[in-house]
Motif scaffolding. Structure first.
Motif, short mmCIF file in Angstrom:
data_model
loop_
_atom_site.label_atom_id
_atom_site.label_comp_id
_atom_site.label_asym_id
_atom_site.label_seq_id
_atom_site.Cartn_x
_atom_site.Cartn_y
_atom_site.Cartn_z
N PHE A 126 -2.53 -4.73 -3.83
CA PHE A 126 -2.27 -5.29 -2.51
C PHE A 126 -0.81 -5.67 -2.26
O PHE A 126 -0.46 -6.04 -1.14
CB PHE A 126 -3.15 -6.53 -2.29
CG PHE A 126 -4.61 -6.20 -2.21
CD1 PHE A 126 -5.18 -5.74 -1.03
CD2 PHE A 126 -5.42 -6.31 -3.33
CE1 PHE A 126 -6.53 -5.41 -0.96
CE2 PHE A 126 -6.77 -5.99 -3.28
CZ PHE A 126 -7.32 -5.54 -2.09
N ALA A 127 0.05 -5.58 -3.27
CA ALA A 127 1.44 -5.97 -3.07
C ALA A 127 2.41 -4.86 -3.48
O ALA A 127 3.26 -4.44 -2.69
CB ALA A 127 1.75 -7.25 -3.86
N ILE A 128 2.28 -4.36 -4.70
CA ILE A 128 3.24 -3.38 -5.20
C ILE A 128 2.90 -1.97 -4.71
O ILE A 128 3.76 -1.26 -4.15
CB ILE A 128 3.29 -3.40 -6.75
CG1 ILE A 128 3.44 -4.84 -7.26
CG2 ILE A 128 4.43 -2.52 -7.24
CD1 ILE A 128 4.64 -5.58 -6.73
N ARG A 167 3.13 -1.88 8.50
CA ARG A 167 2.12 -2.87 8.92
C ARG A 167 2.04 -2.95 10.44
O ARG A 167 0.96 -2.99 11.02
CB ARG A 167 2.50 -4.24 8.37
CG ARG A 167 2.13 -4.47 6.91
CD ARG A 167 2.54 -5.86 6.51
NE ARG A 167 2.31 -6.12 5.11
CZ ARG A 167 2.98 -7.02 4.41
NH1 ARG A 167 3.93 -7.73 4.99
NH2 ARG A 167 2.72 -7.22 3.13
N ASN A 173 7.62 -1.05 4.47
CA ASN A 173 6.25 -1.54 4.46
C ASN A 173 5.97 -2.46 5.65
O ASN A 173 4.89 -2.44 6.23
CB ASN A 173 5.97 -2.29 3.16
CG ASN A 173 4.50 -2.61 2.98
OD1 ASN A 173 3.65 -1.73 3.09
ND2 ASN A 173 4.19 -3.86 2.70
N ASN A 208 10.42 -2.61 0.96
CA ASN A 208 9.83 -3.78 1.61
C ASN A 208 9.97 -3.68 3.12
O ASN A 208 9.03 -4.00 3.87
CB ASN A 208 10.52 -5.05 1.09
CG ASN A 208 9.70 -6.29 1.32
OD1 ASN A 208 8.50 -6.31 1.08
ND2 ASN A 208 10.34 -7.35 1.80
N ALA A 225 8.14 -8.86 -3.33
CA ALA A 225 6.78 -9.17 -2.85
C ALA A 225 6.43 -10.64 -3.06
O ALA A 225 5.36 -11.08 -2.63
CB ALA A 225 5.76 -8.28 -3.58
N ARG A 269 -4.79 -7.20 -8.82
CA ARG A 269 -4.69 -7.45 -7.37
C ARG A 269 -3.25 -7.25 -6.88
O ARG A 269 -3.04 -6.72 -5.78
CB ARG A 269 -5.18 -8.86 -7.06
CG ARG A 269 -5.20 -9.18 -5.57
CD ARG A 269 -5.84 -10.54 -5.27
NE ARG A 269 -5.83 -10.80 -3.84
CZ ARG A 269 -6.70 -10.31 -2.98
NH1 ARG A 269 -7.67 -9.52 -3.41
NH2 ARG A 269 -6.62 -10.58 -1.68
N ASP A 270 -2.27 -7.67 -7.65
CA ASP A 270 -0.87 -7.46 -7.27
C ASP A 270 -0.57 -5.97 -7.13
O ASP A 270 0.10 -5.54 -6.19
CB ASP A 270 0.08 -8.07 -8.31
CG ASP A 270 0.02 -9.58 -8.34
OD1 ASP A 270 -0.38 -10.18 -7.33
OD2 ASP A 270 0.36 -10.16 -9.39
N ARG A 289 3.78 -1.09 -1.02
CA ARG A 289 5.22 -0.95 -0.74
C ARG A 289 5.73 0.42 -1.13
O ARG A 289 6.61 0.97 -0.46
CB ARG A 289 5.99 -2.08 -1.46
CG ARG A 289 5.89 -3.40 -0.72
CD ARG A 289 6.38 -4.58 -1.52
NE ARG A 289 6.51 -5.77 -0.67
CZ ARG A 289 5.49 -6.52 -0.28
NH1 ARG A 289 4.27 -6.22 -0.68
NH2 ARG A 289 5.69 -7.57 0.51
N LYS A 325 5.86 -12.18 -5.94
CA LYS A 325 4.83 -12.32 -6.97
C LYS A 325 5.45 -12.72 -8.30
O LYS A 325 6.54 -12.26 -8.65
CB LYS A 325 4.05 -11.01 -7.14
CG LYS A 325 3.32 -10.56 -5.87
CD LYS A 325 2.23 -11.54 -5.49
CE LYS A 325 1.49 -11.11 -4.24
NZ LYS A 325 0.43 -12.09 -3.86
#
Length: 429
Positions: free
Chosen positions: A206-208, A251, A247, A244, A192, A202-203, A211, A194
């Motif tokens: 919105f990121a982990i 999207r 994901n 990933n 991601a 937030r990670d 996924r 990060k």
């Protein structure tokens, strides 16, 4: 469940039980083939495994699985239900139900995620074994090693961050930032892009979390669970890269669905609507929840998005706004339209359901009316609450850094300050 909470709960359960020397495997139903949660058909599949299991433990589901638990009893398999979803009128006849939202539960923190519930079950098991002399405080399993997974699932499920949940999330973040996290989580931070030493809420959100959620939305959750169970860093990277890619596909699919949803909005009178439903033949049942969430944010109304299924039913996922308890509204509609709502469950702010395909318009009208009857008119007015203004000497880098270090989230929002400024200079970047 088919989301990050379900995946982390499963990983915590498997890792925790194995710490106690218990042989444990897992089974995740296929969203399309098996539907949601523990069903009689799923019990039959699990019972046919070799060796036949002695015990089924549900995580993040099961509170509405009365028929499935009865089937397990017929086959001589005990069931423990661990869940956090709101119970219906009929509880499963399980050996034990652990759910903070049971009317009989004295547990003070009612907003645990599914992963938090199974974590407390493991803590209770450890206490019991210690009292029986199996372990001492020095020899007992170190369950705190699982708190990074508990923190991720808690944030990703957007449960209310009460004091108890904030402690769990804070401890999990501390473990991750100090590079004492599981290989799968470390790999997910890497793909991601990060910085794990600066891991934040937030990670997670919105990121982990997305996924891992993508695996359950577009396929099965095994990829996500195996990533969290991986101890070999190279294997963890392979699973993380796969998540990933899934994901990215999610999207792209979501963008197309959102465009179709927004086109439908143009044909609706949103100002006079209380509850909004959306349906398109192109919608994917794994992604409708995301579409409902996006549209809800835009129109500030409870929204349910439906997708077609191979069984001929419509499967929906809904998101609500403060002041409208979505599961209670669905309960009212189900009673008013017997035979239309086939299944439903969830929380105040999110819920899932299945309806008859030929009754979509009938359901839509009933849902709109039920929301209207059970919400005050001011509920639909978009209100922004602020903490007022800051004096110039209060606006500092230190304040920004201190705010970044806190655990903000659902029910514990970050401060929002409102000042008026004169812009002296600006540069476009």
């Amino acid at each position: 469940d088919y989301d990050c909470d379900g995946a982390t709960a499963c990983a915590v359960a498997i890792r925790g039980l194995r710490m106690f020397g218990i042989e444990a495997g897992y089974f995740v139903p296929d969203r399309v083939l098996h539907g949601y949660g523990l069903t009689p058909a799923v019990v039959d599949i699990v019972a046919a495994r070799s060796p036949k299991p002695d015990l089924i433990v549900t995580v993040d589901n099961g509170i509405s699985s009365a028929a499935a638990v009865e089937r397990a009893r017929e086959l001589g398999i005990d069931v423990i239900v661990t869940d956090h979803h709101l119970p219906g009128q009929e509880l499963p006849n399980a050996c034990c139900i652990v759910n903070p939202n049971l009317a009989t539960s004295a547990f003070p923190s009612k907003t645990l995620a599914g992963v938090g519930v199974i974590y407390y079950v493991l803590l209770a098991l450890r206490t019991l074994l210690r009292e029986k002399g199996v372990y001492t405080k020095e020899s007992q399993p170190r369950l705190d090693r699982l708190v990074d997974l508990v923190a991720l699932g808690t944030v990703a499920d957007v449960v209310r961050l009460d004091k108890n949940n904030r402690i769990l999330v804070s401890q999990g973040l501390r473990r991750i930032r100090s590079a004492r996290t599981h290989a799968g989580l470390a790999a997910l931070f890497s793909v991601a892009g990060k910085d794990i030493s600066k891991a934040s809420v937030r990670d997670f959100g919105f990121a982990i979390g997305p996924r891992i959620n993508a695996a359950g939305r577009l396929g099965t959750m095994e990829n996500g669970i195996e990533c969290l169970l991986a101890d070999d860093p190279q294997a963890a990277v392979r699973f993380a890269e796969s998540l990933n890619s899934i994901n990215a596909e999610r999207r792209e699919l979501e963008v197309g669905m959102q465009q179709a949803a927004e086109a439908q909005l143009e044909t609706l009178d949103i100002a006079s609507s209380a509850g909004v439903t959306l349906f398109d033949e192109s919608f994917s049942e794994g992604v409708v929840g995301l579409v409902a969430a996006r549209i809800k944010e835009r129109i500030h109304r409870p929204v349910i998005a439906f997708a077609p299924t191979e069984s001929g039913e419509l499967k929906g996922s809904g998101r609500s706004i403060p002041g409208v308890h979505l599961r209670d509204v669905l309960d009212l509609v189900a009673k008013e339209l017997p035979g239309v709502v086939l299944r439903f469950g969830g929380h105040a702010m999110a819920a899932g359901l299945s309806i008859r395909a030929d009754a979509y318009r009938e359901f839509s009208a009933a849902f709109d009316e039920a929301v209207r009857r059970n919400a005050a008119p001011e509920t639909f007015e978009r209100v922004v609450l602020t903490d007022g203004g800051l004096a110039p000497d209060e606006i500092s880098e230190r304040l920004c850094l201190e705010m970044d270090r806190q655990i903000w989230g659902q029910g514990f929002e970050a401060p929002l300050f409102a000042n008026e400024f004169t812009v002296l200079h600006q540069t476009l970047l």
